[in-house]
Enzyme design. Structure first.
Site, PDB file in Angstrom:
ATOM      1  N   GLU A   1      61.267  68.640 111.887  1.00 50.16           N
ATOM      2  CA  GLU A   1      61.086  68.347 110.469  1.00 50.16           C
ATOM      3  C   GLU A   1      61.196  69.634 109.652  1.00 50.16           C
ATOM      4  O   GLU A   1      60.571  70.642 110.009  1.00 50.16           O
ATOM      5  CB  GLU A   1      59.671  67.768 110.320  1.00 50.16           C
ATOM      6  CG  GLU A   1      59.501  66.916 109.131  1.00 50.16           C
ATOM      7  CD  GLU A   1      59.516  65.422 109.439  1.00 50.16           C
ATOM      8  OE1 GLU A   1      59.974  65.004 110.523  1.00 50.16           O
ATOM      9  OE2 GLU A   1      59.088  64.672 108.563  1.00 50.16           O
TER      10      GLU A   1
ATOM     11  N   TYR B   1      61.987  96.476 110.365  1.00 48.20           N
ATOM     12  CA  TYR B   1      62.925  95.350 110.396  1.00 48.20           C
ATOM     13  C   TYR B   1      64.061  95.592 109.397  1.00 48.20           C
ATOM     14  O   TYR B   1      65.242  95.432 109.722  1.00 48.20           O
ATOM     15  CB  TYR B   1      62.202  94.035 110.072  1.00 48.20           C
ATOM     16  CG  TYR B   1      63.128  92.848 110.062  1.00 48.20           C
ATOM     17  CD1 TYR B   1      63.422  92.161 111.240  1.00 48.20           C
ATOM     18  CD2 TYR B   1      63.754  92.432 108.882  1.00 48.20           C
ATOM     19  CE1 TYR B   1      64.305  91.096 111.242  1.00 48.20           C
ATOM     20  CE2 TYR B   1      64.645  91.370 108.876  1.00 48.20           C
ATOM     21  CZ  TYR B   1      64.903  90.704 110.058  1.00 48.20           C
ATOM     22  OH  TYR B   1      65.785  89.660 110.064  1.00 48.20           O
TER      23      TYR B   1
ATOM     24  N   LYS C   1      51.825  64.709 111.893  1.00 51.59           N
ATOM     25  CA  LYS C   1      52.920  63.951 111.269  1.00 51.59           C
ATOM     26  C   LYS C   1      53.256  64.680 109.962  1.00 51.59           C
ATOM     27  O   LYS C   1      52.527  64.588 108.980  1.00 51.59           O
ATOM     28  CB  LYS C   1      52.438  62.517 111.007  1.00 51.59           C
ATOM     29  CG  LYS C   1      53.367  61.666 110.190  1.00 51.59           C
ATOM     30  CD  LYS C   1      54.346  60.952 111.068  1.00 51.59           C
ATOM     31  CE  LYS C   1      55.250  60.005 110.302  1.00 51.59           C
ATOM     32  NZ  LYS C   1      56.018  60.614 109.223  1.00 51.59           N
TER      33      LYS C   1
HETATM   34  N1  5U1 Z   1      55.356  65.396 115.375  1.00 49.37           N
HETATM   35  C1  5U1 Z   1      56.260  64.408 115.364  1.00 49.37           C
HETATM   36  N2  5U1 Z   1      56.751  63.860 114.281  1.00 49.37           N
HETATM   37  N3  5U1 Z   1      57.610  62.905 114.696  1.00 49.37           N
HETATM   38  C2  5U1 Z   1      58.380  62.053 113.965  1.00 49.37           C
HETATM   39  N4  5U1 Z   1      56.792  63.837 116.475  1.00 49.37           N
HETATM   40  C3  5U1 Z   1      57.650  62.888 116.060  1.00 49.37           C
HETATM   41  N5  5U1 Z   1      58.403  62.034 116.764  1.00 49.37           N
HETATM   42  C4  5U1 Z   1      59.167  61.162 116.079  1.00 49.37           C
HETATM   43  C5  5U1 Z   1      59.175  61.158 114.666  1.00 49.37           C
HETATM   44  C6  5U1 Z   1      60.011  60.186 113.924  1.00 49.37           C
HETATM   45  O1  5U1 Z   1      59.955  60.267 116.728  1.00 49.37           O
HETATM   46  C7  5U1 Z   1      59.988  60.163 118.152  1.00 49.37           C
HETATM   47  C8  5U1 Z   1      58.717  59.677 118.764  1.00 49.37           C
HETATM   48  C9  5U1 Z   1      61.084  59.195 118.469  1.00 49.37           C
END
Ligand code: 5U1
Length: 402
Positions: free
Chosen positions: A157, A15, A97
């Protein structure tokens, strides 16, 4: 393959050689440099301020479910809302989450056009230069032109792994800089730097989990969207489950709760989303949260340790917060040395004394707090805390950070 799929196809040495060859070619033929070249991830000049960017579709947050009763209530609301309005089976997709910073990446004809923070959900900050320094963010999507949407807004995220958070805090301690309270704050602080070379020096990562506007590709379910995002070379976390029964959701929650300690990043629960987009549409949204999705949170993490001292932290507004100096202890991967005791009344109410073994708790994003003393472990020589007199305060010690 290395940063997104975690499965390198060539050695690091190969790489590096290819990267250097590319740099040589670009030096000789600068007209060949594109903004999407891997050599262009770092090197942008510092900004004087972030521009504001309005999201085409608001970036919503999630309702929190704190118990199995609240989860049952969420299911009931979903089934009631869909009653008589759909022929399709009701399925949910469960995901992690993440405790990070929500962002939106906009790709036009497969090229990263810009990236922004969630901000207030309507308008965020333009952090394109910084996002480009994150190696797991593709600058160009994978696939031939026919497979790539005209425009796709991808949501996800930005996180910092626990080991990187600790490395960063150790470095900051050595330099006398204030410490970040948790990996989420460290990720947010690192992404919101006007100088992208600082962001580049922090190892940030991304996981994507949804879309805003998509032009040129129709999707019917969230599960298919996640697979499509993967196909485009975007980083989707491996812990995803399509749940056909409510009990599958509970099973997923329990299996992730068990894994949580061993994950290299912080999560504070699972996300549950209705899989079918036509059903999502039937349920719709409240002002800031959808009715078709929710976050089922884990209980706060707790651990026991010894309270070695109490020091008084004077805030910018002059408010005094007693801070617990703890025998360092790990709580879901993060080393805890300080915790808030809130105020003198709380210390008295909970009967917390210096020398006590105490229960320390971290809930979500907040600074760790001392919950209670373990009375059965109280030594005979523990000390009562006394609130400082105004004279003491003028010379009181300031801890570097909680
Ligand atoms: N994994 C995940 N995190 N998260 C945060 N999905 C996800 N979806 C989100 C948020 C705020 O919002 C949508 C359902 C609108």
């Amino acid at each position: 393959k290395y940063y997104v799929l975690d499965s390198p196809a060539i050695s690091d040495a190969e790489y590096d050689n290819l990267f250097r060859e590319l740099q040589r070619i670009e030096e000789e033929y600068p007209e060949l440099i594109t903004p999407y070249s891997p050599t262009q991830r770092v090197g942008a000049k510092p900004l004087s301020a972030f521009k504001k960017l309005k999201h085409t579709v608001p970036m919503l947050s999630l309702e929190s479910l704190m118990s199995e009763n609240e989860l049952t209530d969420f299911f009931r609301r979903v089934y009631d809302g869909l009653k008589g309005k759909t022929d399709k089976p009701v399925e949910f997709v469960c995901e992690l989450k993440f405790d990070g910073l929500a962002v939106e990446l906009v790709y036009e004809k497969g090229k990263l056009l810009h990236a922004s923070t969630r901000g207030d959900g309507i308008t965020g900050e333009d952090v394109t230069q910084n996002i480009k320094t994150i190696p797991s963010v593709p600058l160009v999507l994978r696939g031939d032109d026919a497979a790539i949407p005209e425009l796709i807004e991808v949501r996800g995220e930005v996180i910092m792994r626990i080991d990187e958070f600790e490395r960063l805090n150790e470095e900051r301690e050595k330099n006398g800089d204030t410490l970040f309270a948790n990996p989420r704050n460290a990720a947010a602080g690192s992404l919101r730097q006007l100088d992208p070379s600082i962001t580049a020096s922090r190892k940030l990562e991304i996981y994507v989990y949804g879309t805003g506007v998509v032009k040129g590709k129709d999707m019917e379910t969230h599960f298919n969207t996640l697979n499509f995002l993967k196909q485009l070379g975007l980083r989707v976390n491996k812990y995803i489950r399509l749940c056909r029964k409510d009990s599958d959701v509970i099973e997923f929650y329990r299996s992730i709760e068990k894994k949580r300690q061993s994950l290299p990043y912080e999560i504070d629960g699972i996300v549950i989303k209705l899989n079918d987009y036509s059903q999502q549409k039937i349920l719709g949204e409240r002002a800031r949260t959808p009715r078709y999705a929710a976050a089922y949170k884990f209980p706060p993490r707790q651990v026991e340790t010894v309270l070695e001292d109490i020091i008084d932290q004077v805030g910018r507004t002059g408010v005094i917060t007693p801070v617990a100096v703890l025998n360092p202890v790990r709580l879901s991967g993060v080393k805890i040395q300080r915790a808030t005791l809130h105020n003198i009344n709380e210390i008295e109410r909970k009967d917390i004394r210096i020398g006590d073994t105490v229960i320390v708790q971290r809930a979500g994003d907040v600074i760790p707090e001392v919950v209670a003393p373990v009375r059965s472990k109280r030594p005979g020589d523990c000390l009562l805390y006394t609130s400082p007199s105004p004279r003491d305060l003028s010379t009181s010690r300031m801890p570097s950070s909680a």
